[in-house]
Write a protein that holds these residues in place. Structure first.
Motif, PDB file in Angstrom:
ATOM      1  N   MET A   1       0.834  -1.195   0.000  1.00 62.27           N
ATOM      2  CA  MET A   1       0.000   0.000   0.000  1.00 62.27           C
ATOM      3  C   MET A   1       0.873   1.251   0.000  1.00 62.27           C
ATOM      4  O   MET A   1       2.022   1.222   0.424  1.00 62.27           O
ATOM      5  N   ASN A   2       0.320   2.350  -0.497  1.00 62.81           N
ATOM      6  CA  ASN A   2       1.044   3.614  -0.519  1.00 62.81           C
ATOM      7  C   ASN A   2       0.700   4.436   0.721  1.00 62.81           C
ATOM      8  O   ASN A   2      -0.412   4.366   1.249  1.00 62.81           O
ATOM      9  N   LEU A   3       1.655   5.234   1.175  1.00 59.86           N
ATOM     10  CA  LEU A   3       1.387   6.142   2.282  1.00 59.86           C
ATOM     11  C   LEU A   3       0.470   7.263   1.815  1.00 59.86           C
ATOM     12  O   LEU A   3       0.499   7.669   0.655  1.00 59.86           O
ATOM     13  N   THR A   4      -0.334   7.772   2.733  1.00 60.80           N
ATOM     14  CA  THR A   4      -1.124   8.958   2.427  1.00 60.80           C
ATOM     15  C   THR A   4      -0.246  10.189   2.619  1.00 60.80           C
ATOM     16  O   THR A   4       0.819  10.121   3.242  1.00 60.80           O
ATOM     17  N   GLN A   5      -0.691  11.311   2.111  1.00 58.24           N
ATOM     18  CA  GLN A   5       0.053  12.563   2.265  1.00 58.24           C
ATOM     19  C   GLN A   5       0.244  12.888   3.746  1.00 58.24           C
ATOM     20  O   GLN A   5       1.330  13.280   4.173  1.00 58.24           O
ATOM     21  N   ALA A  25      16.672  15.678  -0.744  1.00 60.07           N
ATOM     22  CA  ALA A  25      15.789  16.822  -0.511  1.00 60.07           C
ATOM     23  C   ALA A  25      14.423  16.342  -0.027  1.00 60.07           C
ATOM     24  O   ALA A  25      13.914  15.315  -0.485  1.00 60.07           O
ATOM     25  N   LEU A  26      13.825  17.093   0.911  1.00 58.74           N
ATOM     26  CA  LEU A  26      12.540  16.695   1.491  1.00 58.74           C
ATOM     27  C   LEU A  26      11.455  16.537   0.428  1.00 58.74           C
ATOM     28  O   LEU A  26      10.645  15.613   0.481  1.00 58.74           O
ATOM     29  N   GLU A  27      11.434  17.447  -0.527  1.00 60.68           N
ATOM     30  CA  GLU A  27      10.421  17.378  -1.582  1.00 60.68           C
ATOM     31  C   GLU A  27      10.572  16.093  -2.394  1.00 60.68           C
ATOM     32  O   GLU A  27       9.586  15.409  -2.699  1.00 60.68           O
ATOM     33  N   GLU A  28      11.825  15.748  -2.713  1.00 60.67           N
ATOM     34  CA  GLU A  28      12.093  14.530  -3.472  1.00 60.67           C
ATOM     35  C   GLU A  28      11.737  13.296  -2.654  1.00 60.67           C
ATOM     36  O   GLU A  28      11.139  12.345  -3.160  1.00 60.67           O
ATOM     37  N   LEU A  29      12.088  13.316  -1.366  1.00 63.55           N
ATOM     38  CA  LEU A  29      11.797  12.184  -0.485  1.00 63.55           C
ATOM     39  C   LEU A  29      10.292  11.979  -0.346  1.00 63.55           C
ATOM     40  O   LEU A  29       9.800  10.844  -0.377  1.00 63.55           O
ATOM     41  N   THR A  30       9.546  13.068  -0.214  1.00 62.16           N
ATOM     42  CA  THR A  30       8.087  12.976  -0.105  1.00 62.16           C
ATOM     43  C   THR A  30       7.488  12.348  -1.358  1.00 62.16           C
ATOM     44  O   THR A  30       6.624  11.463  -1.281  1.00 62.16           O
ATOM     45  N   LYS A  31       7.945  12.782  -2.521  1.00 64.91           N
ATOM     46  CA  LYS A  31       7.444  12.227  -3.784  1.00 64.91           C
ATOM     47  C   LYS A  31       7.715  10.732  -3.882  1.00 64.91           C
ATOM     48  O   LYS A  31       6.855   9.958  -4.305  1.00 64.91           O
ATOM     49  N   LEU A  32       8.915  10.331  -3.473  1.00 61.88           N
ATOM     50  CA  LEU A  32       9.279   8.915  -3.541  1.00 61.88           C
ATOM     51  C   LEU A  32       8.399   8.072  -2.624  1.00 61.88           C
ATOM     52  O   LEU A  32       7.910   7.005  -3.006  1.00 61.88           O
ATOM     53  N   ARG A 119       9.874  -3.356   0.874  1.00 59.10           N
ATOM     54  CA  ARG A 119      10.255  -4.626   0.267  1.00 59.10           C
ATOM     55  C   ARG A 119      11.431  -4.439  -0.690  1.00 59.10           C
ATOM     56  O   ARG A 119      11.688  -3.343  -1.179  1.00 59.10           O
ATOM     57  N   GLU A 120      12.135  -5.538  -0.960  1.00 61.95           N
ATOM     58  CA  GLU A 120      13.353  -5.470  -1.773  1.00 61.95           C
ATOM     59  C   GLU A 120      13.104  -4.851  -3.147  1.00 61.95           C
ATOM     60  O   GLU A 120      13.887  -4.012  -3.611  1.00 61.95           O
ATOM     61  N   GLU A 121      12.037  -5.249  -3.811  1.00 62.19           N
ATOM     62  CA  GLU A 121      11.761  -4.718  -5.146  1.00 62.19           C
ATOM     63  C   GLU A 121      11.499  -3.215  -5.103  1.00 62.19           C
ATOM     64  O   GLU A 121      11.911  -2.472  -5.994  1.00 62.19           O
ATOM     65  N   THR A 122      10.808  -2.770  -4.048  1.00 63.76           N
ATOM     66  CA  THR A 122      10.560  -1.335  -3.895  1.00 63.76           C
ATOM     67  C   THR A 122      11.862  -0.594  -3.625  1.00 63.76           C
ATOM     68  O   THR A 122      12.086   0.513  -4.132  1.00 63.76           O
ATOM     69  N   LEU A 123      12.736  -1.217  -2.839  1.00 62.76           N
ATOM     70  CA  LEU A 123      14.033  -0.606  -2.540  1.00 62.76           C
ATOM     71  C   LEU A 123      14.858  -0.449  -3.822  1.00 62.76           C
ATOM     72  O   LEU A 123      15.533   0.567  -4.024  1.00 62.76           O
ATOM     73  N   LYS A 124      14.780  -1.440  -4.699  1.00 60.09           N
ATOM     74  CA  LYS A 124      15.482  -1.344  -5.988  1.00 60.09           C
ATOM     75  C   LYS A 124      14.960  -0.160  -6.796  1.00 60.09           C
ATOM     76  O   LYS A 124      15.736   0.546  -7.455  1.00 60.09           O
ATOM     77  N   GLN A 125      13.646   0.060  -6.744  1.00 59.53           N
ATOM     78  CA  GLN A 125      13.069   1.205  -7.449  1.00 59.53           C
ATOM     79  C   GLN A 125      13.570   2.521  -6.860  1.00 59.53           C
ATOM     80  O   GLN A 125      13.859   3.469  -7.593  1.00 59.53           O
ATOM     81  N   LEU A 126      13.670   2.565  -5.526  1.00 60.76           N
ATOM     82  CA  LEU A 126      14.200   3.765  -4.871  1.00 60.76           C
ATOM     83  C   LEU A 126      15.623   4.052  -5.337  1.00 60.76           C
ATOM     84  O   LEU A 126      15.972   5.192  -5.661  1.00 60.76           O
TER      85      LEU A 126
END
Length: 225
Positions: A1-5, A25-32, A119-126
């Motif tokens: 699931m995705n985090l809410t804002q 950057a906080l803006e970039e981290l929030t988007k990710l 999860r590992e696959e999500t970490l790879k995307q990050l």
């Protein structure tokens, strides 16, 4: 699931302090965080967070509460450390080459605890979206290698006195020995051997001891024959 804002904004002050997101950057981290699937999980006191039964490799960030890291062997176990807010767990489950090995420790919620699980696959995307995170991850692994090498160094010192002195110089927190029994076990020696080594080092002028407080003195006294 995705985090809410709202969740992302509430968790950012904790998440941004971890080594993984250093310099992002906080803006970039929030988007990710909003664009990728992560899990925001809660655990009751005593509940297992991670152990050998783990099916899918993941990285966790402790958001609240605490977690106890235990090493199990047969019917026995040893408490190794306590994780607190902002610390990570699960790295030993990630990026295995070939057949996956069992997760080496058991992590148990010390009290009511919450964690962000990636999860590992999500970490790879990050990592593919932000190379700084990948660099931070590699730097942390390098630091762990140096830490483990230092731990090995004080185990393989030629004499008991040298092993104890090496520990006092490089590992003791402000010269304070919290547990003589735990230190003896860490150095693979008996408590009697530890006490004799401390007494010998003090007589040689290498250390000064007062209760659990131990001060390492001048290098010129640290000669062993």
């Amino acid at each position: 699931m995705n985090l809410t804002q709202a969740q992302a904004e509430r968790l950012l002050p904790i998440i941004e302090q971890t080594f993984l997101f250093k310099g992002v950057a906080l803006e970039e981290l929030t988007k990710l965080l909003l664009s990728l699937e992560v899990e925001y999980l809660h655990y009751n006191s005593g509940e297992t967070i991670l152990d050998q039964s783990i099916i899918e490799p993941c990285l966790g960030i402790l958001l609240s509460g605490s977690a106890i890291v235990e090493k199990h062997s047969g019917e026995g176990f040893m408490a190794m450390s306590v994780l607190s807010q902002g610390q990570l767990f699960g790295m030993a489950s990630l990026f295995s080459c070939g057949e996956r090995q069992p997760y080496p420790v058991c992590i148990i919620a010390g009290d009511n605890t919450s964690a962000l699980v990636i999860r590992e696959e999500t970490l790879k995307q990050l990592f593919s979206r932000n190379h700084l995170m990948a660099e931070n991850y590699i730097c942390h692994l390098t630091g762990r290698i140096h830490f483990l090498n230092n731990r090995l160094s004080h185990i393989i010192q030629p004499t008991v006195e040298e092993r104890v002195l090496f520990y006092l110089k490089h590992s003791a927190e402000g010269g304070n020995i919290k547990s003589f029994s735990a230190l003896a076990k860490s150095l693979c020696i008996s408590r009697a051997s530890l006490y004799r080594a401390l007494e010998s080092l003090e007589k040689r002028g290498s250390i000064k001891k007062s209760g659990r407080e131990v001060s390492v003195l001048s290098e010129q006294h640290e000669t062993f024959y």
